[in-house]
Write an enzyme that holds these catalytic residues in place. Structure first.
Site, PDB file in Angstrom:
ATOM      1  N   TYR A   1       0.837  -1.199   0.000  1.00  0.00           N
ATOM      2  CA  TYR A   1       0.000   0.000   0.000  1.00  0.00           C
ATOM      3  C   TYR A   1       0.878   1.257   0.000  1.00  0.00           C
ATOM      4  O   TYR A   1       0.657   2.178  -0.780  1.00  0.00           O
ATOM      5  CB  TYR A   1      -0.928  -0.010   1.227  1.00  0.00           C
ATOM      6  CG  TYR A   1      -1.704   1.264   1.412  1.00  0.00           C
ATOM      7  CD1 TYR A   1      -2.743   1.591   0.549  1.00  0.00           C
ATOM      8  CD2 TYR A   1      -1.388   2.158   2.434  1.00  0.00           C
ATOM      9  CE1 TYR A   1      -3.450   2.775   0.698  1.00  0.00           C
ATOM     10  CE2 TYR A   1      -2.090   3.333   2.599  1.00  0.00           C
ATOM     11  CZ  TYR A   1      -3.122   3.638   1.725  1.00  0.00           C
ATOM     12  OH  TYR A   1      -3.813   4.809   1.878  1.00  0.00           O
TER      13      TYR A   1
ATOM     14  N   GLU B   1     -11.586   5.443   4.757  1.00  0.00           N
ATOM     15  CA  GLU B   1     -11.085   6.325   5.818  1.00  0.00           C
ATOM     16  C   GLU B   1     -12.134   6.521   6.900  1.00  0.00           C
ATOM     17  O   GLU B   1     -11.796   6.562   8.090  1.00  0.00           O
ATOM     18  CB  GLU B   1     -10.662   7.692   5.251  1.00  0.00           C
ATOM     19  CG  GLU B   1      -9.465   7.666   4.344  1.00  0.00           C
ATOM     20  CD  GLU B   1      -8.146   7.319   5.006  1.00  0.00           C
ATOM     21  OE1 GLU B   1      -8.078   7.234   6.254  1.00  0.00           O
ATOM     22  OE2 GLU B   1      -7.178   7.113   4.273  1.00  0.00           O
TER      23      GLU B   1
ATOM     24  N   TRP C   1      -5.177   1.684  10.340  1.00  0.00           N
ATOM     25  CA  TRP C   1      -5.366   1.566   8.892  1.00  0.00           C
ATOM     26  C   TRP C   1      -5.128   0.135   8.414  1.00  0.00           C
ATOM     27  O   TRP C   1      -5.801  -0.332   7.507  1.00  0.00           O
ATOM     28  CB  TRP C   1      -4.455   2.559   8.172  1.00  0.00           C
ATOM     29  CG  TRP C   1      -4.641   2.543   6.683  1.00  0.00           C
ATOM     30  CD1 TRP C   1      -3.701   2.215   5.751  1.00  0.00           C
ATOM     31  CD2 TRP C   1      -5.828   2.853   5.948  1.00  0.00           C
ATOM     32  NE1 TRP C   1      -4.240   2.304   4.487  1.00  0.00           N
ATOM     33  CE2 TRP C   1      -5.546   2.697   4.585  1.00  0.00           C
ATOM     34  CE3 TRP C   1      -7.117   3.246   6.311  1.00  0.00           C
ATOM     35  CZ2 TRP C   1      -6.487   2.921   3.577  1.00  0.00           C
ATOM     36  CZ3 TRP C   1      -8.056   3.466   5.313  1.00  0.00           C
ATOM     37  CH2 TRP C   1      -7.733   3.297   3.962  1.00  0.00           C
TER      38      TRP C   1
END
Length: 191
Positions: free
Chosen positions: A17, A39, A47
């Site tokens: 990522y 988000e 995350w």
């Protein structure tokens, strides 16, 4: 060995990522919507938790098709809240639907969500020069302003920290630390 931002650690999913997506400018409305929803689900969580469930989210939320999501009924909501593959937060599921509706309103007003959101940075990425992770803010006056505007337009779970994370993820700001190999690559791709 490549130097990376320290936040991605040694998890292969996090590294991929970081190396391939984070900080790369995103101007496609569908991709911007996906990042916005991910988000919002990340709020209060890490995350990596969201990244590990990303494919499940895509499947559960019709590949983040905001036109379909805006029409979700109670039966669909109930099935989402039973889906162990995603983060089953009732408020965030409902927010996803209201955010899809607000997203389309912004598209109608500005032609695209991209035109709207990128106008906050004059349509070009802000190139920060953080030397360490400690130099990277969690929010800024600009994310405060964008958060306030999104809320005014009916978006939910878009506090300033969530908004700043969205800005980082979609390349509105380049917050790779300066000794990260991606810093110059991201800067170079935006000239």
């Amino acid at each position: 060995m490549k130097r990376r931002c320290s936040w991605c650690g040694d998890d292969p999913l996090y590294i991929a990522y970081h190396d391939e997506e984070w900080g790369v400018p995103v101007k496609d409305d569908a991709a911007l919507f996906e990042f916005l929803i991910l988000e919002t689900f990340q709020a209060g969580l890490s995350w990596i938790t969201v990244l590990r469930k990303r494919e499940n989210f895509r499947k559960a939320f019709d590949q983040f098709d905001y036109k379909k999501i805006a029409k979700y009924n109670q039966q669909k909501i109930d099935s989402l809240l039973q889906d162990a593959g995603i983060i089953r937060n009732k408020l965030k599921v409902h927010a996803t639907i209201s955010n899809a509706i607000a997203f389309m309103e912004v598209q109608r007003e500005f032609g695209s969500f991209s035109s709207y959101i990128w106008s906050f940075v004059d349509h070009k990425p802000i190139q920060n020069k953080a030397k360490t992770l400690k130099d990277v803010p969690a929010n800024t006056p600009l994310s405060d302003k964008l958060s306030k505007d999104l809320k005014k337009r009916g978006f939910k779970f878009v506090g300033t920290t969530v908004v700043y994370a969205h800005m980082q993820a979609t390349g509105m700001v380049n917050d790779h630390v300066t000794d990260c190999f991606r810093y110059e690559e991201v800067v170079g791709g935006n000239k």
